[in-house]
Design an enzyme around this catalytic site. Structure first.
Site, mmCIF file in Angstrom:
data_model
loop_
_atom_site.group_PDB
_atom_site.id
_atom_site.type_symbol
_atom_site.label_atom_id
_atom_site.label_comp_id
_atom_site.label_asym_id
_atom_site.label_seq_id
_atom_site.Cartn_x
_atom_site.Cartn_y
_atom_site.Cartn_z
ATOM 1 C CG ASP A 78 -22.553 35.721 -22.061
ATOM 2 O OD1 ASP A 78 -21.760 35.278 -21.215
ATOM 3 O OD2 ASP A 78 -23.500 36.477 -21.774
ATOM 4 C CG ASP A 288 -19.786 35.357 -17.675
ATOM 5 O OD1 ASP A 288 -19.943 35.095 -18.873
ATOM 6 O OD2 ASP A 288 -20.484 36.182 -17.057
#
Length: 432
Positions: A78, A288
């Site tokens: 992430d 992201d």
């Protein structure tokens, strides 16, 4: 009915010629980790408060080992989070695979007086709290009202035959989950943003890159201090850095300058003021890997939605249900006949960045909602959503629209490189 989703697994494959020295990390060559696509059961992944609050059907995961002796773990990759954490084996009845710190001789809790505990980060604002043993207490809260709680600790994270001792992470021993009954396949999360506690910051590499496959082919994740000499066509967009703390600006995120959007070749007439952060920091554009789709602030989303509707008029049948929005934020949906095997030709959408462009076309534009059938047709939604409907005042470029792009995070030069590639070919070139 149990719906099957896709998870992208980063399978560790370290070649013998790679030399790594962790601690003060140096690398004489690249550290290469291939990606494969594999099906697994449906799962929900909680997100931090300043990220998105919905279930993710696809996550990027990395498999490695932690502790002495080594315990295998699988962690969500992430780039939108800082602290890495593992679910630790100090409670019972948890479906998720866990790390047991009592079995590791190199596991060390972080003391409350440690600078790691007393230094403010995005994940741990001051003041931090202590448990009864004077260990640094960690609690992460999520936008869907779930939470994860435990202690900061350090241990050795192993990638192949190489290890990184003293890696700081959260050892979470309790928490609530929106999917406690699901068969979770991941042990935790690997934070990869620019914060001091992120995994890439602790590894001390100057750059990392990945290529996410769009179909059943190999992709690749690379940590390297060298140049991508085989890739000549990288276009770089600078990372935006704001030194002054702003309430709605994430300074640890990979924030880039958004210039606008094109539908086919038509540039949307958007004012510059909605394409950049305002005086509060709201409106930043983040890359992201922990978010699946792409989300735009309200005015930009409305303009994109209307233009896409206009250019697909007569080509696609719009779902006439004003109360339906996939994942709460994607409300432009269509009906595709069950017997239809191919999509019609669709207008492409380009995300225009300062110095680079991301072009989305074909099947990356529509997502068929699993199990959602109306009038003998599948429901398929535009893969762009309205971040305002999620309470998020930001543009977020998710990994669905990063497929078959080489994405290089050049930390030393504060920039992101982007180039269209076929991930299976890129894997072959790097691995050869």
């Amino acid at each position: 009915m149990k719906v099957l989703f896709i998870l992208l697994y980063i399978i560790i494959a370290i070649q013998t010629q790679i030399h790594l020295c962790f601690g003060n990390v140096t690398a004489t060559q690249m550290l290469i980790l291939p990606l494969m696509i594999q099906e697994t059961g449906s799962e929900s992944w909680p997100r931090e408060l300043n990220n998105l609050s919905f279930n993710h059907n696809v996550t990027l995961t990395v498999s490695l080992s932690v502790g002495t002796p080594q315990q295998n773990v699988t962690m969500v990759l992430d780039t939108g989070s800082e602290l890495s954490w593992l679910q630790c084996n100090t409670t019972t009845g948890m479906a998720r695979p866990m790390f047991d710190p009592t079995l590791s001789s190199t596991y060390t809790p972080v003391n409350c007086s440690s600078p790691t505990c007393t230094t403010q980060t995005r994940d741990f604002p001051i003041p931090t709290s202590c448990d009864s043993n004077k260990h640094c207490h960690a609690m992460l809260s999520y936008a869907d009202a779930t939470s994860s709680e435990g202690n900061l600790a350090s241990d050795t994270f192993n990638i192949g035959a190489s290890g990184m001792p003293g890696t700081i992470f959260g050892c979470m021993d309790s928490g609530s989950s929106s999917n406690s009954g699901e068969d979770n396949k991941t042990t935790g999360l690997m934070g990869m943003n620019r914060g001091p506690l992120s995994f890439v910051s602790q590894m001390n590499f100057s750059k990392f890159s990945y290529c996410i496959p769009g179909s059943d082919h190999l992709g690749v994740l690379v940590f390297s201090d060298g140049n991508s000499t085989w890739l000549k066509s990288l276009n770089y967009t600078p990372l935006i850095q704001i030194s002054t703390p702003l309430p709605y600006f994430d300074r640890s995120a990979y924030t880039v300058q958004l210039l606008g959007f094109k539908v086919s070749e038509k540039m949307l007439p958007l004012p510059e003021s909605i394409l950049e952060p305002d005086h509060t920091g709201a409106g930043q554009t983040m890359i992201d890997s922990g978010t699946q789709f792409t989300f735009l602030v309200g005015p930009a989303y409305t303009a994109l939605k209307n233009e896409f509707l206009n250019q697909t008029n007569g080509t696609l049948q719009v779902l006439n249900d004003p109360d339906y929005a996939f994942q709460g934020a994607m409300d432009l949906c269509y009906l595709l006949p069950l017997n239809q095997t191919n999509l019609p030709v669709l207008p492409s959408i380009s995300i225009m960045l300062d110095g680079a462009e991301m072009n989305i076309s074909g099947d990356k534009l529509l997502y068929t909602v699993p199990g959602e059938v109306r009038d003998n047709s599948w429901v398929a939604c535009l893969t762009f959503g309205n971040s305002d409907l999620l309470g998020i005042e930001a543009y977020i470029i998710g990994h669905h629209h990063q497929q078959n792009l080489w994405i290089e995070f050049d930390l030393e030069n504060s920039r992101v490189g982007i180039a269209p590639v076929q991930c299976d070919i890129a894997s072959q070139k790097i691995g050869s």
